[in-house]
Design an enzyme around this catalytic site. Sequence first.
Site, PDB file in Angstrom:
ATOM      1  CG  ASN A  84       0.225  -4.263  -4.789  1.00  0.00           C
ATOM      2  OD1 ASN A  84      -0.729  -4.849  -4.367  1.00  0.00           O
ATOM      3  ND2 ASN A  84       1.161  -3.744  -4.155  1.00  0.00           N
ATOM      4  CE1 TYR A 148      -7.844   0.982   0.667  1.00  0.00           C
ATOM      5  CE2 TYR A 148      -9.692  -0.257   1.460  1.00  0.00           C
ATOM      6  CZ  TYR A 148      -8.497  -0.278   0.810  1.00  0.00           C
ATOM      7  OH  TYR A 148      -7.900  -1.576   0.194  1.00  0.00           O
ATOM      8  CB  ALA A 150     -15.304   6.671  -2.615  1.00  0.00           C
ATOM      9  CE  LYS A 152      -7.395  -0.071  -3.010  1.00  0.00           C
ATOM     10  NZ  LYS A 152      -6.347  -0.296  -3.664  1.00  0.00           N
TER      11      LYS A 152
HETATM   12  N1  LIG Z   1      -4.115  -6.450   2.894  1.00  0.00           N
HETATM   13  C1  LIG Z   1      -5.802  -6.112   2.869  1.00  0.00           C
HETATM   14  O1  LIG Z   1      -6.273  -6.665   3.800  1.00  0.00           O
HETATM   15  C2  LIG Z   1      -6.096  -5.661   1.510  1.00  0.00           C
HETATM   16  C3  LIG Z   1      -7.555  -6.039   1.366  1.00  0.00           C
HETATM   17  C4  LIG Z   1      -7.958  -5.222   0.011  1.00  0.00           C
HETATM   18  C5  LIG Z   1      -6.984  -4.708  -0.847  1.00  0.00           C
HETATM   19  N2  LIG Z   1      -5.819  -4.385  -0.530  1.00  0.00           N
HETATM   20  C6  LIG Z   1      -4.949  -3.661  -1.328  1.00  0.00           C
HETATM   21  O2  LIG Z   1      -3.744  -4.459  -1.678  1.00  0.00           O
HETATM   22  C7  LIG Z   1      -2.644  -3.613  -2.107  1.00  0.00           C
HETATM   23  C8  LIG Z   1      -1.368  -3.934  -1.492  1.00  0.00           C
HETATM   24  O3  LIG Z   1      -1.703  -3.717  -0.044  1.00  0.00           O
HETATM   25  P1  LIG Z   1      -0.838  -4.803   1.087  1.00  0.00           P
HETATM   26  O4  LIG Z   1      -1.982  -5.484   2.065  1.00  0.00           O
HETATM   27  O5  LIG Z   1      -0.199  -5.971   0.473  1.00  0.00           O
HETATM   28  O6  LIG Z   1      -0.206  -3.698   2.014  1.00  0.00           O
HETATM   29  P2  LIG Z   1       1.250  -3.560   2.559  1.00  0.00           P
HETATM   30  O7  LIG Z   1       1.711  -4.668   2.975  1.00  0.00           O
HETATM   31  O8  LIG Z   1       1.258  -2.558   3.462  1.00  0.00           O
HETATM   32  O9  LIG Z   1       2.025  -3.115   1.063  1.00  0.00           O
HETATM   33  C9  LIG Z   1       1.753  -2.054   0.391  1.00  0.00           C
HETATM   34  C10 LIG Z   1       3.114  -1.657  -0.309  1.00  0.00           C
HETATM   35  O10 LIG Z   1       2.823  -0.481  -1.027  1.00  0.00           O
HETATM   36  C11 LIG Z   1       3.947   0.395  -0.856  1.00  0.00           C
HETATM   37  N3  LIG Z   1       3.445   1.751  -1.179  1.00  0.00           N
HETATM   38  C12 LIG Z   1       2.369   2.580  -0.414  1.00  0.00           C
HETATM   39  N4  LIG Z   1       2.184   3.636  -0.904  1.00  0.00           N
HETATM   40  C13 LIG Z   1       3.049   3.913  -1.758  1.00  0.00           C
HETATM   41  C14 LIG Z   1       3.207   4.829  -2.942  1.00  0.00           C
HETATM   42  N5  LIG Z   1       2.809   6.020  -2.623  1.00  0.00           N
HETATM   43  N6  LIG Z   1       3.982   4.531  -3.727  1.00  0.00           N
HETATM   44  C15 LIG Z   1       4.658   3.376  -3.942  1.00  0.00           C
HETATM   45  N7  LIG Z   1       4.619   2.349  -3.026  1.00  0.00           N
HETATM   46  C16 LIG Z   1       3.819   2.702  -1.911  1.00  0.00           C
HETATM   47  C17 LIG Z   1       4.471   0.318   0.512  1.00  0.00           C
HETATM   48  O11 LIG Z   1       5.815   0.606   0.715  1.00  0.00           O
HETATM   49  P3  LIG Z   1       6.405   1.985   1.090  1.00  0.00           P
HETATM   50  O12 LIG Z   1       5.330   2.421   2.278  1.00  0.00           O
HETATM   51  O13 LIG Z   1       7.807   1.801   1.293  1.00  0.00           O
HETATM   52  O14 LIG Z   1       6.123   2.938  -0.101  1.00  0.00           O
HETATM   53  C18 LIG Z   1       4.315  -1.152   0.542  1.00  0.00           C
HETATM   54  O15 LIG Z   1       5.248  -1.929   0.251  1.00  0.00           O
HETATM   55  C19 LIG Z   1      -3.387  -2.083  -1.905  1.00  0.00           C
HETATM   56  O16 LIG Z   1      -3.556  -1.694  -2.868  1.00  0.00           O
HETATM   57  C20 LIG Z   1      -4.540  -2.570  -0.870  1.00  0.00           C
HETATM   58  O17 LIG Z   1      -5.397  -1.303  -0.731  1.00  0.00           O
HETATM   59  C21 LIG Z   1      -5.282  -5.007   0.597  1.00  0.00           C
END
Ligand SMILES: NC(=O)c1ccc[n+]([C@@H]2O[C@H](COP(=O)([O-])OP(=O)(O)OC[C@H]3O[C@@H](n4cnc5c(N)ncnc54)[C@H](OP(=O)(O)O)[C@@H]3O)[C@@H](O)[C@H]2O)c1
Length: 248
Positions: A84, A148, A150, A152
């Site tokens: 994730n 981003y 690409a 995904k």
């Molecule tokens: N929110 C959206 O609109 C959306 C849409 C499509 C896809 N996604 C995908 O959903 C996933 C989760 O995103 P989210 O929206 O829940 O974002 P979020 O609230 O920013 O959560 C991301 C989490 O990942 C952790 N993280 C980031 N880089 C990391 C690393 N290198 N190693 C370990 N942990 C890491 C962060 O904690 P730390 O900073 O403490 O590491 C944070 O807790 C991502 O893959 C994102 O691309 C999100």
Amino acid sequence: MQSEKVVIVTGGGSGIGRAAALRFARQGNKVLVTGRRPGPIEETMAGHANIAGLVADAASVEDAKRTIAKAVDTWGRLDALVNNAGAGAILPLADTTADRITDIFSVNVLGPSLLAAAALPHLKARRGTIVNVSSTFGHKPAAGRSHYAASKAALEHLTRCWALELAPLGIRVNAVAAGPTESGALTGMMGLSPEQAAEIKEQERARIPLGRRGVPNDVAEWIVRLAGPTSEWMTGQVIAVDGGLGLA
Ligand SMILES: NC(=O)c1ccc[n+]([C@@H]2O[C@H](COP(=O)([O-])OP(=O)(O)OC[C@H]3O[C@@H](n4cnc5c(N)ncnc54)[C@H](OP(=O)(O)O)[C@@H]3O)[C@@H](O)[C@H]2O)c1
């Protein structure tokens, strides 16, 4: 999901990862959440006694091994890996640098690959499963987010390739492609100011056919389902959970 599975959720300190970790835990599963900052991990751990935490960077070779070892040392097995943790940026081509591309691909492509490889013997022993978290932009083009998107797209194709490769071992691999979801992502991993984030949120909401951005639980529900027994005959699929944005 059946009770008492052992699950790893990378990036489980906030947003979609935290919601998935809590859902897994409330169903009786043991969950290890990772992230780079201890504070958010501790907050997720406080949400349920079945959740353990580890400060680990999903993009690090050593941390990938430590992450898998921590789950196996703690509970003796591993049933599901949820990739994730993600990195992204609004990054027009004109502003692109090698470092910024590397940062995005390290977390979104290299990290899930390292974790999946390290998890493999344990998933094989349990006929386990991998769930990757992609985005609408993994299959829908987006101006200003090419790297981003690409990264995904690569994760979605890894999902299909691993599904074929690992099916003979009884390991299923699927992905959830989330649409714009309320989390810290825009001001966090995308690096926007609160004003820029508010503007983008409104633009996204206006484009989503179902008329709203998602909440973490919308996406978490499908992560948990894909990891569970109701999806036993599904592999190599990318499920869009996006209010219809991918169609628009
Ligand atoms: N929110 C959206 O609109 C959306 C849409 C499509 C896809 N996604 C995908 O959903 C996933 C989760 O995103 P989210 O929206 O829940 O974002 P979020 O609230 O920013 O959560 C991301 C989490 O990942 C952790 N993280 C980031 N880089 C990391 C690393 N290198 N190693 C370990 N942990 C890491 C962060 O904690 P730390 O900073 O403490 O590491 C944070 O807790 C991502 O893959 C994102 O691309 C999100």
